[in-house]
Enzyme design. Structure first.
Site, PDB file in Angstrom:
ATOM      1  N   ASP A  88      -8.455   3.954   1.461  1.00 58.30           N
ATOM      2  CA  ASP A  88      -8.234   2.623   1.739  1.00 58.30           C
ATOM      3  C   ASP A  88      -8.005   2.195   3.101  1.00 58.30           C
ATOM      4  O   ASP A  88      -6.826   2.765   3.614  1.00 58.30           O
ATOM      5  CB  ASP A  88      -7.204   1.729   0.825  1.00 58.30           C
ATOM      6  CG  ASP A  88      -7.846   1.880  -0.654  1.00 58.30           C
ATOM      7  OD1 ASP A  88      -8.696   1.203  -0.928  1.00 58.30           O
ATOM      8  OD2 ASP A  88      -6.976   2.282  -1.561  1.00 58.30           O
TER       9      ASP A  88
ATOM     10  N   ASP B  94      -7.231   9.637   3.838  1.00 57.14           N
ATOM     11  CA  ASP B  94      -6.974   8.657   2.666  1.00 57.14           C
ATOM     12  C   ASP B  94      -8.247   7.806   2.730  1.00 57.14           C
ATOM     13  O   ASP B  94      -9.131   8.116   3.371  1.00 57.14           O
ATOM     14  CB  ASP B  94      -5.811   7.798   3.377  1.00 57.14           C
ATOM     15  CG  ASP B  94      -5.542   6.690   2.287  1.00 57.14           C
ATOM     16  OD1 ASP B  94      -5.300   6.849   1.159  1.00 57.14           O
ATOM     17  OD2 ASP B  94      -5.024   5.596   2.866  1.00 57.14           O
TER      18      ASP B  94
ATOM     19  N   LYS C 151       7.049  -9.466  -4.651  1.00 60.22           N
ATOM     20  CA  LYS C 151       6.898  -8.008  -4.628  1.00 60.22           C
ATOM     21  C   LYS C 151       5.976  -7.438  -5.920  1.00 60.22           C
ATOM     22  O   LYS C 151       5.259  -6.747  -5.895  1.00 60.22           O
ATOM     23  CB  LYS C 151       7.911  -7.199  -4.380  1.00 60.22           C
ATOM     24  CG  LYS C 151       7.848  -5.623  -4.154  1.00 60.22           C
ATOM     25  CD  LYS C 151       8.823  -4.935  -3.856  1.00 60.22           C
ATOM     26  CE  LYS C 151       9.974  -4.984  -5.168  1.00 60.22           C
ATOM     27  NZ  LYS C 151      11.165  -3.839  -5.062  1.00 60.22           N
TER      28      LYS C 151
ATOM     29  N   ILE D 169       2.398  -8.946  -6.372  1.00 58.84           N
ATOM     30  CA  ILE D 169       1.522  -8.074  -5.382  1.00 58.84           C
ATOM     31  C   ILE D 169       1.299  -6.629  -6.024  1.00 58.84           C
ATOM     32  O   ILE D 169      -0.048  -6.523  -6.033  1.00 58.84           O
ATOM     33  CB  ILE D 169       2.120  -7.917  -4.037  1.00 58.84           C
ATOM     34  CG1 ILE D 169       2.154  -9.326  -3.401  1.00 58.84           C
ATOM     35  CG2 ILE D 169       1.210  -7.171  -3.216  1.00 58.84           C
ATOM     36  CD1 ILE D 169       0.721  -9.901  -2.827  1.00 58.84           C
ATOM     37  N   ARG D 170       2.097  -5.924  -6.724  1.00 58.76           N
ATOM     38  CA  ARG D 170       2.049  -4.743  -7.228  1.00 58.76           C
ATOM     39  C   ARG D 170       1.246  -4.806  -8.546  1.00 58.76           C
ATOM     40  O   ARG D 170       0.084  -4.099  -8.446  1.00 58.76           O
ATOM     41  CB  ARG D 170       3.391  -4.387  -7.574  1.00 58.76           C
ATOM     42  CG  ARG D 170       3.410  -2.939  -8.222  1.00 58.76           C
ATOM     43  CD  ARG D 170       4.685  -2.632  -9.157  1.00 58.76           C
ATOM     44  NE  ARG D 170       4.631  -3.803 -10.227  1.00 58.76           N
ATOM     45  CZ  ARG D 170       5.948  -3.986 -10.780  1.00 58.76           C
ATOM     46  NH1 ARG D 170       6.818  -3.448 -10.494  1.00 58.76           N
ATOM     47  NH2 ARG D 170       5.766  -4.956 -11.915  1.00 58.76           N
ATOM     48  N   ASP D 171       1.306  -6.076  -9.325  1.00 59.89           N
ATOM     49  CA  ASP D 171       0.726  -6.223 -10.396  1.00 59.89           C
ATOM     50  C   ASP D 171      -0.993  -6.375 -10.049  1.00 59.89           C
ATOM     51  O   ASP D 171      -1.866  -5.944 -11.044  1.00 59.89           O
ATOM     52  CB  ASP D 171       1.201  -7.166 -11.415  1.00 59.89           C
ATOM     53  CG  ASP D 171       2.276  -6.832 -12.045  1.00 59.89           C
ATOM     54  OD1 ASP D 171       2.602  -5.692 -12.137  1.00 59.89           O
ATOM     55  OD2 ASP D 171       3.106  -7.757 -12.525  1.00 59.89           O
ATOM     56  N   VAL D 172      -0.972  -7.162  -9.025  1.00 59.18           N
ATOM     57  CA  VAL D 172      -2.504  -7.098  -8.661  1.00 59.18           C
ATOM     58  C   VAL D 172      -3.315  -6.085  -8.440  1.00 59.18           C
ATOM     59  O   VAL D 172      -4.589  -5.721  -8.888  1.00 59.18           O
ATOM     60  CB  VAL D 172      -2.821  -7.883  -7.091  1.00 59.18           C
ATOM     61  CG1 VAL D 172      -4.088  -7.993  -6.718  1.00 59.18           C
ATOM     62  CG2 VAL D 172      -2.222  -9.334  -7.372  1.00 59.18           C
TER      63      VAL D 172
END
Length: 553
Positions: free
Chosen positions: A106, A104, A253, A256-259
């Site tokens: 990150d 992976d 949620k 955070i996803r949009d970041v």
């Protein structure tokens, strides 16, 4: 399950603790009152021949003896500390069998500085205000890196964050509503005890769905999400605002996803790589070592192409692609491992997606999406000769273990800091005495007279205080990532199931020869004698998971 980092001692230390208690084996009958009386008489604790024993003197003398023995034991434990750079094994595996290494990106190939979680928290908080119309006052809350730990569960309907053990029991004292701990009595009343039924637990990937009320946070990126959830809950509670916890959970949620999907995080990191990425020459050293030994390597990540390219150029070098046989970006794991329908697309140097049908995965090229079944068809890399590393136990490792027979390695950055804590003299003193006191309680509980019971209650109170102290060694709110008061955490249960080996970082591989075999320590079952695991190694041999392991050349 292999022995793991957490609040317990094993091997010779555990044997010595048992020795302090007169060789008592867990599960064996404790001494009878008559035997205790004889022992008391032999030690001179009785008031007169044939009279009832002076239990107060007897019990406290046993306590003092155990205390002295513990103090004598600590130096020997301090001479054999755990190595924070060791690799730990849940399942026997030999690197000589591994021909292909996968990674992976990150928190596996690249690590981030403390600034990244602050960035994610602040960006998501601003999205809540600007796009979801949350009160601007929540901007006063700042990210606290010491609040949450990975692996926690969040009750979506009750808006509570908590730590759950491998048997679905809540660790009392670790339940938080907002930023405040919930009293044990309230938790027990709310859940009719401290057990969370299976049907309320999150689904296979830790998500709250299909009627499940619990969400488990397994991703390192979820630390700012847990903190933001708690901060916004705190604001509403402090200001007596009526709100729907389910909506709050979904909005946080989504923010955070949009970041991630709006590129806020990616653009910020690319603009200031030195601030956000922890440069480490060891990443290149690991890849170079594998390449020098003729190993094939591949990268499968959910991150976008340009972001990965800039990060790898920074930590490995502009020729980083020469080290990899296959590079796949925006893979959308875990769907990548399960969905057969999505074909691969080639990505050009400028990030343009080509429409060509992919007949071969070529070295030096970058591919997007795809699926594992097509990957296996194009590469032929199957079975136990493949070892894949990732930090997310569900999205990275679970399907590979359960469905495809690959070997798996979990990267757990928290492991290094926890082992360093476990190696401190204060921790060792506390844990040795805690285990000794627990054994003493187990032996002496047969004494039912009022005096004995009062003393045992004092010991139980001391034991409870020491458990709280032990939790605070790691994290004041939630304790260790790997253990509750007496059991492995739910996080560790999944780690043990889905990872053959685990380590703090890939750099740990530098300490091992590529023909090394990892053997899990045989931890005795509750009904087994621990004789074999307690025997010291012959001669001057030092086991690989203790400090002093020689680096492989």
């Amino acid at each position: 399950m292999a022995a793991v980092a957490g609040p317990r001692l094993g091997g010779r230390a555990a044997a010595a603790v048992r020795g302090l208690l007169g060789g008592c084996v867990r599960g064996a009958p404790a001494p009878t009152p008559a035997a205790a009386s004889l022992s008391c008489s032999a030690r001179g604790f009785c008031t007169a021949a044939g009279a009832a024993p002076d239990m107060k003197s007897y019990l406290w003398e046993r306590y003092r003896e155990a205390k002295r023995g513990t103090e004598d034991l600590v130096p020997s434990i301090m001479s054999n500390l755990l190595n924070p750079d060791a690799i730990f094994s849940n399942n026997e595996m030999s690197l000589s069998d591994i021909e292909i290494y996968g990674f992976d990106y990150d928190y596996t190939l690249v690590f981030y500085s403390k600034h990244l979680h602050t960035l994610i928290f602040n960006a998501a908080r601003d999205l809540l205000i600007n796009e979801h119309r949350y009160p601007a006052e929540i901007r006063s809350y700042e990210y606290d890196p010491n609040f949450a730990i990975r692996g926690l569960h969040y009750d979506v309907h009750r808006a509570m964050l908590m730590k759950i053990d491998a048997f679905h029991y809540i660790q009392l004292g670790t339940v938080y509503r907002g930023l405040s701990v919930v009293p044990d009595e309230e938790v027990i009343e709310m859940y009719e005890g401290s057990h969370v039924p299976l049907e309320q637990m999150s689904d296979f990937y830790g998500k709250s769905s299909q009627g499940n009320t619990m969400k488990q946070f397994m991703d390192i990126f979820s630390l700012p999400e847990m903190t933001l959830l708690s901060c916004v809950n705190e604001y509403f509670l402090k200001n007596n605002l009526d709100y729907e916890p389910v909506h709050l959970y979904k909005d946080v949620k989504d923010s955070i996803r949009d970041v991630h999907i709006k590129g806020i995080m990616y653009r910020a990191i690319e603009a200031d790589i030195e601030k956000y990425i922890c440069y480490a020459e060891q990443t290149r050293a690991v890849l170079a070592k594998l390449a020098d030994h003729g190993k094939k390597m591949f990268l499968i990540t959910n991150s976008p192409s340009s972001f990965v390219d800039k990060g790898m150029r920074y930590i490995v070098g502009k020729d980083w692609r020469d080290l990899f046989d296959v590079v796949i970006v925006q893979a959308e794991k875990p769907n990548f491992f399960n969905d057969r329908r999505r074909p691969f697309r080639k990505v050009t140097e400028r990030g343009v997606l080509l429409w060509d049908k992919i007949h071969k995965l070529e070295k030096g090229q970058i591919y997007k999406q795809g699926n594992l079944y097509e990957f296996l068809k194009l590469t032929g890399w199957r079975g136990s000769r493949v070892l894949y590393f990732g930090d997310h136990i569900y999205s990275d490792l679970a399907d590979l273990t359960l469905k495809h027979g690959w070997r798996t390695g979990a990267i757990i950055p928290e492991l290094r800091s926890e082992i360093k804590i476990m190696n401190t003299e204060q921790y060792i003193q506390t844990m040795t005495w805690l285990q000794t006191l627990t054994g003493l309680l187990e032996q002496m509980q047969i004494h039912r007279d009022d005096t004995s019971q009062m003393i045992l209650q004092e010991w139980k109170k001391e034991r409870k205080e020491m458990r709280e102290m032990t939790k605070n060694f790691f994290n004041s709110q939630f304790g260790s990532l790997f253990r509750t008061d007496q059991n492995p955490t739910y996080f560790l249960r999944r780690l043990s199931r889905f990872a053959d080996i685990y380590m703090a970082s890939l750099s740990c591989l530098l300490s091992y020869d590529l023909s090394h075999t990892f053997y899990p320590r045989r931890t005795p079952l509750q009904h087994e004698l621990p004789a074999w695991s307690d025997r010291p190694p012959a001669g001057n041999f030092r086991i690989p998971f203790t400090q002093g392991v020689a680096q492989a050349k």
